[in-house]
Design an enzyme around this catalytic site. Structure first.
Site, short mmCIF file in Angstrom:
data_model
loop_
_atom_site.label_atom_id
_atom_site.label_comp_id
_atom_site.label_asym_id
_atom_site.label_seq_id
_atom_site.Cartn_x
_atom_site.Cartn_y
_atom_site.Cartn_z
N GLU A 1 0.82 -1.22 0.00
CA GLU A 1 0.00 0.00 0.00
C GLU A 1 0.86 1.27 0.00
OE1 GLU A 1 -2.91 -0.44 -0.69
OE2 GLU A 1 -3.77 -2.18 0.33
N HIS B 1 -2.80 2.66 8.27
CA HIS B 1 -3.88 1.88 7.68
C HIS B 1 -4.10 0.64 8.54
CE1 HIS B 1 -6.33 -0.49 5.04
NE2 HIS B 1 -5.38 -1.36 4.77
N HIS C 1 -7.38 -2.50 9.88
CA HIS C 1 -8.64 -3.20 9.58
C HIS C 1 -9.49 -3.30 10.85
CE1 HIS C 1 -6.36 -5.59 6.16
NE2 HIS C 1 -6.45 -4.29 5.90
N GLU D 1 -17.51 12.96 21.90
CA GLU D 1 -16.19 13.51 21.54
C GLU D 1 -15.91 13.48 20.03
OE1 GLU D 1 -12.82 11.30 22.93
OE2 GLU D 1 -13.61 9.41 22.17
N HIS E 1 -13.10 -2.92 3.70
CA HIS E 1 -11.66 -3.22 3.81
C HIS E 1 -11.05 -2.66 5.11
CE1 HIS E 1 -7.46 -3.49 1.79
NE2 HIS E 1 -7.31 -3.24 3.09
P1 13P Z 1 0.71 -5.38 3.15
O1 13P Z 1 1.01 -6.67 3.84
O2 13P Z 1 1.29 -5.32 1.77
O3 13P Z 1 1.13 -4.20 4.01
O4 13P Z 1 -0.85 -5.27 2.94
C1 13P Z 1 -1.73 -5.38 4.02
C2 13P Z 1 -3.01 -4.67 3.77
O5 13P Z 1 -3.67 -4.28 4.71
C3 13P Z 1 -3.45 -4.45 2.39
O6 13P Z 1 -4.45 -3.48 2.35
ZN ZN Z 2 -5.60 -3.37 4.25
#
Ligand code: 13P
Ligand code: ZN
Length: 268
Positions: free
Chosen positions: A113, A136, A138, A166, A207
């Site tokens: 990413e 980033h 999840h 908040e 995602h």
């Molecule tokens: P990477 O392992 O390449 O960092 O990817 C993980 C991910 O969250 C893809 O969106």
């Molecule tokens: Zn991801």
């Protein structure tokens, strides 16, 4: 030469990755983290280990150094074995190569990413020259919410603001929501960076989430706040709503805490 393991930013990066894992945001290799470094890396490293091609033009960041998690690497392992799971590199003059100074020790490379990270850094630095972090992950509730809530950016933001007092104070700029897109591509990178021009949170539907900020703590806290609001939404959305935070109350909060809520969301 200074020892990288003694650097404050290095320890904080590893601690942050550990906390992201601990909160369940980063299963397996899910998620990635990048930190723009202010310190002079010549004080730590005297040569380039190898170069890694970058798939887009990052010349706006030429000469800048980043600490970035590796592709396929588990956040679970970052703190114990940073050298294998994280890298530090400088963006080459041509903007098309990463000059590896440390890390990715078993031949690895930066996250898939990287486009979304570096393009978001470029976008955020234009809005806030002190921006240093792109994160980033999840987080479960945020992802779940994208399955059941309209993906309209303003409606999504309004719902989150209502979920906890908040929220409007922590992210008055709101969240931007992207539809499902193929991850790891320059295209999703460009779309994310475009949204980052106006908000520090970009949600990738079905995602995960992107957050940007000046420090690791601030960015972590931003995502933590969105995730908690999403969790409250999921806990309450199937129950009859008896009480809510009204738009008038959201405005009171914004006035009192001296933040400017994104226009077009609250009723005038
Ligand atoms: P990477 O392992 O390449 O960092 O990817 C993980 C991910 O969250 C893809 O969106
Ligand atoms: Zn991801």
């Amino acid at each position: 030469m200074k020892r990288i393991y003694d650097a404050g930013f290095f320890k904080e990066f590893c601690e942050t990755a550990a906390n992201m894992y601990r909160l369940g945001w980063d299963e397996r290799n899910g998620g990635n983290l990048s930190l723009l470094l202010d310190e002079n890396m010549d004080d730590y490293f005297s040569y380039v280990i190898r170069t890694i091609p970058i798939s887009f033009d990052a010349s706006e960041l030429a000469g800048k150094c980043f600490m970035v998690t590796g592709t396929g690497r588990y956040f679970k392992n970052v703190q114990e074995h940073p050298e294998e799971n994280v890298g530090i590199f400088r963006i080459g003059k041509d903007g098309k190569t990463a000059e590896l100074l440390w890390g990715y020790s078993d031949g690895g490379r930066f996250t898939s990413e990287l486009p979304a990270h570096l393009m978001s850094h470029i976008a955020r630095l234009k809005v806030d020259p002190l921006n240093r972090v792109v994160m980033h992950s999840h987080p479960t509730s945020t992802i779940a919410m994208t399955y059941v809530h309209e993906l309209d950016t303003n409606k999504f933001t309004h719902t989150l603001w209502q979920m906890s007092t908040e929220c409007i104070v922590v992210f008055p700029d709101g969240v931007e929501v992207l539809p499902w897109m193929l991850c790891g591509t320059n295209e999703i990178g460009r779309a994310t960076a475009e949204k980052m021009q106006s908000a520090r949170v970009v949600i990738w539907s079905m995602h995960g989430i992107y957050g940007a900020g000046r420090t690791l703590d601030e960015t972590f806290g931003l995502i933590e706040t969105v995730e908690k609001a999403a969790q409250i939404y999921l806990l309450t959305s199937r129950l009859p709503r008896v009480n809510t935070i009204t738009d008038g109350e959201l405005k009171q909060l914004a006035d009192y805490f001296k933040v400017t809520p994104k226009a077009g969301i609250l009723n005038p």
